[in-house]
Write a protein that holds these residues in place. Structure first.
Motif, PDB file in Angstrom:
ATOM      1  N   ALA A  78      49.918  45.909  25.562  1.00 48.93           N
ATOM      2  CA  ALA A  78      49.051  45.123  26.447  1.00 48.93           C
ATOM      3  C   ALA A  78      49.681  43.770  26.726  1.00 48.93           C
ATOM      4  CB  ALA A  78      47.672  44.942  25.817  1.00 48.93           C
ATOM      5  N   GLY A  79      50.215  43.151  25.695  1.00 50.63           N
ATOM      6  CA  GLY A  79      50.857  41.846  25.846  1.00 50.63           C
ATOM      7  C   GLY A  79      52.039  41.888  26.795  1.00 50.63           C
ATOM      8  N   ARG A  80      52.846  42.925  26.663  1.00 49.42           N
ATOM      9  CA  ARG A  80      53.999  43.073  27.569  1.00 49.42           C
ATOM     10  C   ARG A  80      53.525  43.250  29.016  1.00 49.42           C
ATOM     11  NH1 ARG A  80      56.325  45.543  23.055  1.00 49.42           N
ATOM     12  NH2 ARG A  80      55.457  47.573  23.537  1.00 49.42           N
ATOM     13  N   TRP A  81      52.481  44.047  29.199  1.00 54.97           N
ATOM     14  CA  TRP A  81      51.955  44.266  30.544  1.00 54.97           C
ATOM     15  C   TRP A  81      51.430  42.962  31.125  1.00 54.97           C
ATOM     16  CZ3 TRP A  81      47.258  43.924  33.126  1.00 54.97           C
ATOM     17  CH2 TRP A  81      47.200  44.568  34.365  1.00 54.97           C
ATOM     18  N   LEU A  82      50.681  42.210  30.333  1.00 55.16           N
ATOM     19  CA  LEU A  82      50.149  40.928  30.802  1.00 55.16           C
ATOM     20  C   LEU A  82      51.273  39.960  31.162  1.00 55.16           C
ATOM     21  CD1 LEU A  82      47.254  40.503  28.242  1.00 55.16           C
ATOM     22  CD2 LEU A  82      46.998  40.868  30.716  1.00 55.16           C
ATOM     23  N   LYS A  83      52.286  39.902  30.324  1.00 55.37           N
ATOM     24  CA  LYS A  83      53.412  39.004  30.583  1.00 55.37           C
ATOM     25  C   LYS A  83      54.136  39.397  31.872  1.00 55.37           C
ATOM     26  CE  LYS A  83      57.585  37.029  28.614  1.00 55.37           C
ATOM     27  NZ  LYS A  83      58.459  36.945  27.442  1.00 55.37           N
ATOM     28  N   GLU A  84      54.358  40.695  32.059  1.00 53.70           N
ATOM     29  CA  GLU A  84      55.020  41.166  33.283  1.00 53.70           C
ATOM     30  C   GLU A  84      54.204  40.786  34.513  1.00 53.70           C
ATOM     31  OE1 GLU A  84      55.589  45.360  32.702  1.00 53.70           O
ATOM     32  OE2 GLU A  84      57.097  45.041  31.140  1.00 53.70           O
ATOM     33  N   ARG A  85      52.890  40.951  34.441  1.00 51.86           N
ATOM     34  CA  ARG A  85      52.029  40.589  35.572  1.00 51.86           C
ATOM     35  C   ARG A  85      52.089  39.086  35.823  1.00 51.86           C
ATOM     36  NH1 ARG A  85      51.735  42.918  39.345  1.00 51.86           N
ATOM     37  NH2 ARG A  85      50.150  41.471  40.009  1.00 51.86           N
ATOM     38  N   ARG A  86      51.996  38.300  34.764  1.00 49.83           N
ATOM     39  CA  ARG A  86      52.030  36.839  34.910  1.00 49.83           C
ATOM     40  C   ARG A  86      53.330  36.405  35.559  1.00 49.83           C
ATOM     41  NH1 ARG A  86      54.574  33.147  32.128  1.00 49.83           N
ATOM     42  NH2 ARG A  86      54.949  34.410  30.272  1.00 49.83           N
ATOM     43  N   GLU A  87      54.439  36.933  35.074  1.00 48.76           N
ATOM     44  CA  GLU A  87      55.739  36.559  35.632  1.00 48.76           C
ATOM     45  C   GLU A  87      55.892  37.046  37.069  1.00 48.76           C
ATOM     46  OE1 GLU A  87      58.429  38.096  32.676  1.00 48.76           O
ATOM     47  OE2 GLU A  87      58.332  36.231  31.504  1.00 48.76           O
ATOM     48  N   SER A  88      55.322  38.200  37.383  1.00 48.97           N
ATOM     49  CA  SER A  88      55.470  38.746  38.743  1.00 48.97           C
ATOM     50  C   SER A  88      54.746  37.895  39.781  1.00 48.97           C
ATOM     51  CB  SER A  88      54.996  40.197  38.806  1.00 48.97           C
ATOM     52  OG  SER A  88      53.593  40.281  38.768  1.00 48.97           O
ATOM     53  N   VAL A  89      53.701  37.172  39.353  1.00 47.34           N
ATOM     54  CA  VAL A  89      53.004  36.293  40.294  1.00 47.34           C
ATOM     55  C   VAL A  89      53.471  34.847  40.163  1.00 47.34           C
ATOM     56  CG1 VAL A  89      50.987  37.779  40.525  1.00 47.34           C
ATOM     57  CG2 VAL A  89      50.978  35.983  38.795  1.00 47.34           C
ATOM     58  N   GLY A  90      54.474  34.629  39.319  1.00 44.06           N
ATOM     59  CA  GLY A  90      55.112  33.320  39.225  1.00 44.06           C
ATOM     60  C   GLY A  90      54.311  32.250  38.503  1.00 44.06           C
ATOM     61  N   LEU A  91      53.534  32.661  37.505  1.00 46.60           N
ATOM     62  CA  LEU A  91      52.739  31.684  36.761  1.00 46.60           C
ATOM     63  C   LEU A  91      53.352  31.397  35.396  1.00 46.60           C
ATOM     64  CD1 LEU A  91      49.152  33.126  37.360  1.00 46.60           C
ATOM     65  CD2 LEU A  91      50.136  31.077  38.410  1.00 46.60           C
ATOM     66  N   SER A  92      53.267  30.156  34.984  1.00 46.82           N
ATOM     67  CA  SER A  92      53.610  29.814  33.603  1.00 46.82           C
ATOM     68  C   SER A  92      52.400  30.139  32.735  1.00 46.82           C
ATOM     69  CB  SER A  92      53.936  28.319  33.484  1.00 46.82           C
ATOM     70  OG  SER A  92      52.760  27.543  33.676  1.00 46.82           O
ATOM     71  N   TYR A 131      37.437  39.238  32.164  1.00 42.55           N
ATOM     72  CA  TYR A 131      38.265  40.159  32.947  1.00 42.55           C
ATOM     73  C   TYR A 131      38.352  39.765  34.426  1.00 42.55           C
ATOM     74  CZ  TYR A 131      38.575  43.659  29.161  1.00 42.55           C
ATOM     75  OH  TYR A 131      38.840  44.336  27.996  1.00 42.55           O
ATOM     76  N   ARG A 132      37.255  39.325  35.003  1.00 43.93           N
ATOM     77  CA  ARG A 132      37.286  38.949  36.428  1.00 43.93           C
ATOM     78  C   ARG A 132      38.273  37.815  36.681  1.00 43.93           C
ATOM     79  NH1 ARG A 132      33.385  41.354  39.465  1.00 43.93           N
ATOM     80  NH2 ARG A 132      31.636  42.213  38.316  1.00 43.93           N
ATOM     81  N   ALA A 133      38.209  36.798  35.856  1.00 44.37           N
ATOM     82  CA  ALA A 133      39.115  35.657  36.024  1.00 44.37           C
ATOM     83  C   ALA A 133      40.568  36.086  35.845  1.00 44.37           C
ATOM     84  CB  ALA A 133      38.760  34.552  35.028  1.00 44.37           C
ATOM     85  N   TRP A 134      40.820  36.917  34.861  1.00 52.88           N
ATOM     86  CA  TRP A 134      42.185  37.377  34.615  1.00 52.88           C
ATOM     87  C   TRP A 134      42.704  38.243  35.765  1.00 52.88           C
ATOM     88  CZ3 TRP A 134      45.799  36.885  30.603  1.00 52.88           C
ATOM     89  CH2 TRP A 134      45.418  36.016  29.583  1.00 52.88           C
ATOM     90  N   SER A 135      41.875  39.157  36.247  1.00 53.04           N
ATOM     91  CA  SER A 135      42.336  40.028  37.338  1.00 53.04           C
ATOM     92  C   SER A 135      42.640  39.206  38.581  1.00 53.04           C
ATOM     93  CB  SER A 135      41.323  41.128  37.637  1.00 53.04           C
ATOM     94  OG  SER A 135      40.163  40.620  38.245  1.00 53.04           O
ATOM     95  N   LYS A 136      41.816  38.207  38.847  1.00 52.34           N
ATOM     96  CA  LYS A 136      42.054  37.343  40.000  1.00 52.34           C
ATOM     97  C   LYS A 136      43.337  36.539  39.819  1.00 52.34           C
ATOM     98  CE  LYS A 136      39.926  33.776  42.825  1.00 52.34           C
ATOM     99  NZ  LYS A 136      38.759  32.922  43.024  1.00 52.34           N
TER     100      LYS A 136
END
Length: 101
Positions: A20-34, A65-70
């Protein structure tokens, strides 16, 4: 009191949390967020919480979840389904068994 037993041993749970952590990190990096930027978007006071999640040491509270998905620009239903796969695999399998997801 309900402790969300998954009938998995601790190493299985830890492995799913790391996934889950890897998936979250990949998503965060893909949208360019620190991590700090994501923390601000999801309403957590400490960016270290993001780091802990990305290392598989914890889980996102469902009421966030809503805030994170957004913030991660993921469709809400897909986000919840993905988190369910990692955080509650027993329920995930019951709901989505045979769907190839």
């Amino acid at each position: 009191m309900y402790g969300n037993p998954q009938r998995l041993d601790d190493s299985d749970v830890q492995s799913l949390r790391r996934d889950a952590g890897r998936w979250l990190k990949e998503r965060r990096e893909s949208v360019g967020l620190s991590q700090r930027e994501l923390a601000g978007l999801v309403g957590t006071q400490y960016y270290t919480f993001i780091s802990q999640l990305e290392l598989g040491r914890g889980r996102i509270p469902p009421d966030r979840y809503r805030a994170w998905s957004k913030a991660l620009q993921v469709d809400l239903r897909l986000f919840v389904r993905t988190m369910l796969k990692f955080y509650d695999p027993v329920t995930y399998d019951i709901l989505f068994e045979g769907e190839g997801a």
